[in-house]
Design a protein around this motif. Sequence first.
Motif, PDB file in Angstrom:
ATOM      1  N   VAL A 196       0.838  -1.200   0.000  1.00 35.24           N
ATOM      2  CA  VAL A 196       0.000   0.000   0.000  1.00 35.24           C
ATOM      3  C   VAL A 196       0.876   1.254   0.000  1.00 35.24           C
ATOM      4  CG1 VAL A 196      -1.665   1.335   1.341  1.00 35.24           C
ATOM      5  CG2 VAL A 196      -1.949  -1.145   1.100  1.00 35.24           C
ATOM      6  N   GLU A 197       1.966   1.213   0.748  1.00 34.70           N
ATOM      7  CA  GLU A 197       2.868   2.365   0.799  1.00 34.70           C
ATOM      8  C   GLU A 197       3.446   2.660  -0.585  1.00 34.70           C
ATOM      9  OE1 GLU A 197       6.899   3.948   3.130  1.00 34.70           O
ATOM     10  OE2 GLU A 197       6.190   1.883   3.423  1.00 34.70           O
ATOM     11  N   GLU A 198       3.895   1.612  -1.285  1.00 34.60           N
ATOM     12  CA  GLU A 198       4.436   1.808  -2.625  1.00 34.60           C
ATOM     13  C   GLU A 198       3.353   2.309  -3.573  1.00 34.60           C
ATOM     14  OE1 GLU A 198       6.306  -1.746  -3.966  1.00 34.60           O
ATOM     15  OE2 GLU A 198       7.952  -1.638  -2.517  1.00 34.60           O
ATOM     16  N   MET A 199       2.127   1.812  -3.414  1.00 39.71           N
ATOM     17  CA  MET A 199       1.029   2.265  -4.270  1.00 39.71           C
ATOM     18  C   MET A 199       0.761   3.753  -4.063  1.00 39.71           C
ATOM     19  SD  MET A 199      -2.891   0.855  -4.532  1.00 39.71           S
ATOM     20  CE  MET A 199      -3.287   1.379  -2.852  1.00 39.71           C
ATOM     21  N   ASN A 200       0.759   4.198  -2.809  1.00 39.22           N
ATOM     22  CA  ASN A 200       0.518   5.613  -2.529  1.00 39.22           C
ATOM     23  C   ASN A 200       1.625   6.493  -3.101  1.00 39.22           C
ATOM     24  OD1 ASN A 200      -1.885   5.090  -1.218  1.00 39.22           O
ATOM     25  ND2 ASN A 200      -0.914   4.896   0.804  1.00 39.22           N
ATOM     26  N   LYS A 201       2.862   6.036  -2.981  1.00 39.74           N
ATOM     27  CA  LYS A 201       3.976   6.786  -3.556  1.00 39.74           C
ATOM     28  C   LYS A 201       3.845   6.848  -5.081  1.00 39.74           C
ATOM     29  CE  LYS A 201       7.466   5.955   0.023  1.00 39.74           C
ATOM     30  NZ  LYS A 201       8.764   5.293   0.335  1.00 39.74           N
ATOM     31  N   ARG A 202       3.409   5.753  -5.671  1.00 42.34           N
ATOM     32  CA  ARG A 202       3.215   5.725  -7.125  1.00 42.34           C
ATOM     33  C   ARG A 202       2.183   6.758  -7.549  1.00 42.34           C
ATOM     34  NH1 ARG A 202       3.571   1.581 -10.745  1.00 42.34           N
ATOM     35  NH2 ARG A 202       5.611   1.342  -9.762  1.00 42.34           N
ATOM     36  N   LEU A 203       1.079   6.829  -6.810  1.00 45.55           N
ATOM     37  CA  LEU A 203       0.011   7.768  -7.161  1.00 45.55           C
ATOM     38  C   LEU A 203       0.468   9.218  -7.058  1.00 45.55           C
ATOM     39  CD1 LEU A 203      -2.974   5.950  -5.409  1.00 45.55           C
ATOM     40  CD2 LEU A 203      -2.563   6.134  -7.876  1.00 45.55           C
ATOM     41  N   GLU A 204       1.412   9.478  -6.173  1.00 45.57           N
ATOM     42  CA  GLU A 204       1.901  10.846  -5.974  1.00 45.57           C
ATOM     43  C   GLU A 204       3.052  11.213  -6.910  1.00 45.57           C
ATOM     44  OE1 GLU A 204       2.985  10.856  -1.902  1.00 45.57           O
ATOM     45  OE2 GLU A 204       0.916  10.655  -1.157  1.00 45.57           O
ATOM     46  N   ASP A 205       3.617  10.230  -7.558  1.00 39.27           N
ATOM     47  CA  ASP A 205       4.794  10.460  -8.400  1.00 39.27           C
ATOM     48  C   ASP A 205       4.385  11.154  -9.697  1.00 39.27           C
ATOM     49  OD1 ASP A 205       7.098  10.349  -9.951  1.00 39.27           O
ATOM     50  OD2 ASP A 205       7.668   8.360  -9.229  1.00 39.27           O
ATOM     51  N   LYS A 206       4.820  12.386  -9.868  1.00 41.47           N
ATOM     52  CA  LYS A 206       4.456  13.185 -11.036  1.00 41.47           C
ATOM     53  C   LYS A 206       5.385  12.940 -12.229  1.00 41.47           C
ATOM     54  CE  LYS A 206       1.290  15.236  -8.555  1.00 41.47           C
ATOM     55  NZ  LYS A 206      -0.137  14.819  -8.697  1.00 41.47           N
ATOM     56  N   THR A 207       6.442  12.170 -12.030  1.00 39.22           N
ATOM     57  CA  THR A 207       7.408  11.948 -13.116  1.00 39.22           C
ATOM     58  C   THR A 207       6.986  10.806 -14.031  1.00 39.22           C
ATOM     59  OG1 THR A 207       8.765  10.361 -11.866  1.00 39.22           O
ATOM     60  CG2 THR A 207       9.249  12.716 -11.577  1.00 39.22           C
ATOM     61  N   LEU A 208       5.971  10.041 -13.619  1.00 35.63           N
ATOM     62  CA  LEU A 208       5.554   8.877 -14.385  1.00 35.63           C
ATOM     63  C   LEU A 208       4.359   9.188 -15.276  1.00 35.63           C
ATOM     64  CD1 LEU A 208       5.701   6.159 -11.567  1.00 35.63           C
ATOM     65  CD2 LEU A 208       7.465   6.679 -13.275  1.00 35.63           C
ATOM     66  N   GLU A 209       4.274   8.476 -16.384  1.00 40.34           N
ATOM     67  CA  GLU A 209       3.078   8.508 -17.228  1.00 40.34           C
ATOM     68  C   GLU A 209       2.183   7.371 -16.748  1.00 40.34           C
ATOM     69  OE1 GLU A 209       2.169   6.864 -21.558  1.00 40.34           O
ATOM     70  OE2 GLU A 209       3.543   8.578 -21.618  1.00 40.34           O
ATOM     71  N   LYS A 210       1.082   7.703 -16.077  1.00 38.46           N
ATOM     72  CA  LYS A 210       0.267   6.677 -15.414  1.00 38.46           C
ATOM     73  C   LYS A 210      -1.080   6.493 -16.129  1.00 38.46           C
ATOM     74  CE  LYS A 210       0.486   8.598 -11.294  1.00 38.46           C
ATOM     75  NZ  LYS A 210       1.609   9.541 -11.267  1.00 38.46           N
ATOM     76  N   VAL A 211      -1.389   5.239 -16.455  1.00 36.29           N
ATOM     77  CA  VAL A 211      -2.744   4.861 -16.837  1.00 36.29           C
ATOM     78  C   VAL A 211      -3.537   4.615 -15.562  1.00 36.29           C
ATOM     79  CG1 VAL A 211      -4.163   3.135 -17.998  1.00 36.29           C
ATOM     80  CG2 VAL A 211      -2.019   3.887 -19.041  1.00 36.29           C
ATOM     81  N   ASP A 212      -2.911   3.940 -14.641  1.00 37.30           N
ATOM     82  CA  ASP A 212      -3.419   3.730 -13.284  1.00 37.30           C
ATOM     83  C   ASP A 212      -2.219   3.322 -12.446  1.00 37.30           C
ATOM     84  OD1 ASP A 212      -5.074   3.314 -11.028  1.00 37.30           O
ATOM     85  OD2 ASP A 212      -6.708   2.635 -12.323  1.00 37.30           O
ATOM     86  N   PHE A 213      -2.454   3.077 -11.144  1.00 36.21           N
ATOM     87  CA  PHE A 213      -1.309   2.795 -10.276  1.00 36.21           C
ATOM     88  C   PHE A 213      -0.535   1.553 -10.704  1.00 36.21           C
ATOM     89  CE2 PHE A 213      -4.518   0.083  -8.400  1.00 36.21           C
ATOM     90  CZ  PHE A 213      -3.819  -1.030  -7.982  1.00 36.21           C
ATOM     91  N   TYR A 214      -1.200   0.607 -11.357  1.00 35.27           N
ATOM     92  CA  TYR A 214      -0.535  -0.654 -11.736  1.00 35.27           C
ATOM     93  C   TYR A 214       0.144  -0.582 -13.090  1.00 35.27           C
ATOM     94  CZ  TYR A 214      -4.690  -1.431 -14.600  1.00 35.27           C
ATOM     95  OH  TYR A 214      -5.678  -1.310 -15.534  1.00 35.27           O
ATOM     96  N   LEU A 215      -0.176   0.442 -13.876  1.00 32.92           N
ATOM     97  CA  LEU A 215       0.422   0.590 -15.210  1.00 32.92           C
ATOM     98  C   LEU A 215       0.988   1.987 -15.328  1.00 32.92           C
ATOM     99  CD1 LEU A 215       1.133  -0.161 -18.068  1.00 32.92           C
ATOM    100  CD2 LEU A 215      -1.256   0.202 -18.738  1.00 32.92           C
ATOM    101  N   ALA A 216       2.317   2.076 -15.206  1.00 30.50           N
ATOM    102  CA  ALA A 216       2.991   3.366 -15.280  1.00 30.50           C
ATOM    103  C   ALA A 216       4.244   3.226 -16.124  1.00 30.50           C
ATOM    104  CB  ALA A 216       3.337   3.852 -13.878  1.00 30.50           C
ATOM    105  N   LYS A 217       4.523   4.275 -16.886  1.00 34.69           N
ATOM    106  CA  LYS A 217       5.688   4.249 -17.782  1.00 34.69           C
ATOM    107  C   LYS A 217       6.619   5.402 -17.435  1.00 34.69           C
ATOM    108  CE  LYS A 217       2.992   2.459 -21.692  1.00 34.69           C
ATOM    109  NZ  LYS A 217       2.581   2.721 -23.101  1.00 34.69           N
ATOM    110  N   LYS A 218       7.877   5.233 -17.856  1.00 33.13           N
ATOM    111  CA  LYS A 218       8.851   6.304 -17.673  1.00 33.13           C
ATOM    112  C   LYS A 218       9.862   6.264 -18.801  1.00 33.13           C
ATOM    113  CE  LYS A 218      12.279   3.764 -14.919  1.00 33.13           C
ATOM    114  NZ  LYS A 218      13.056   3.760 -13.666  1.00 33.13           N
ATOM    115  N   ASP A 219      10.565   7.379 -18.987  1.00 33.94           N
ATOM    116  CA  ASP A 219      11.696   7.437 -19.911  1.00 33.94           C
ATOM    117  C   ASP A 219      12.928   6.906 -19.214  1.00 33.94           C
ATOM    118  OD1 ASP A 219      10.577   8.664 -22.297  1.00 33.94           O
ATOM    119  OD2 ASP A 219      10.337  10.479 -21.088  1.00 33.94           O
ATOM    120  N   LEU A 220      13.799   6.279 -19.981  1.00 26.07           N
ATOM    121  CA  LEU A 220      15.072   5.829 -19.405  1.00 26.07           C
ATOM    122  C   LEU A 220      16.107   6.933 -19.419  1.00 26.07           C
ATOM    123  CD1 LEU A 220      15.465   2.196 -20.791  1.00 26.07           C
ATOM    124  CD2 LEU A 220      14.910   2.911 -18.467  1.00 26.07           C
ATOM    125  N   ASN A 221      15.923   7.932 -20.244  1.00 27.76           N
ATOM    126  CA  ASN A 221      16.899   9.023 -20.341  1.00 27.76           C
ATOM    127  C   ASN A 221      16.741  10.002 -19.189  1.00 27.76           C
ATOM    128  OD1 ASN A 221      17.713   7.893 -22.765  1.00 27.76           O
ATOM    129  ND2 ASN A 221      16.242   9.086 -23.954  1.00 27.76           N
TER     130      ASN A 221
END
Length: 221
Positions: A196-221
């Motif tokens: 749950v803690e990791e899920m909450n951090k995921r939801l707050e993370d503005k650097t990710l492209e999120k479809v939902d908490f379980y599906l998030a993308k990021k750039d490697l660069n």
Amino acid sequence: MDTTMNTVTNRVMPKIGDMAPDFEAVTTMGKIQFSDYAPDQWVVLFSHPADFTPVCTTELTGFAKRKAEFDALNTALLGLSIDSVHAHLGWIQNVRQNTGVLFDFPIIADIDMKVAKLYGMLQPNESETAAVRAVFIIDPYKRIRLIMYYPMNVGRNMDEILRTLQALQVSDQYQVALPLDWKSGDKVIVPPPRTVEEMNKRLEDKTLEKVDFYLAKKDLN
């Protein structure tokens, strides 16, 4: 229904995650022991049905023309067919004379079909005496990471072989997953949260492209 089975189909075929079966073989570049072949490198082991045939000629020409791309990915090529080393050498020279392309990688002369049987390259409903177009991507620890099988009358896609090889290497290096149609430079999928803690951090993370908490993308660069 006919319940008889060919002995080849009864053989346990290698699976993704298995250690690649070891073997000794004669190739166009001398004898090899696979466990000692290309240490600290990835290996693309691929079979073709026969020398001096049209589809196989286009395929091995494709591997040869793009060998530098495999080299750049720290990957050794290793071909195979159930032909003699003399047939291999004659075919290599014939293609070089006609096209200027040299098959600059070893090709196994698997006359006794030992390696083809070890790797499930003989598919009886296609042929019991010629290997199908199999591709095994094997990591530096000699573990099978990807398997592709093509029928004898359909050539492989070199772009896809290179794409999946690079995807495996990126996944290993960055501990990520790769989405549909991923290619170098695209966003990658970050592992899903496990608490749950990791899920909450995921939801707050503005650097990710999120479809939902379980599906998030990021750039490697």
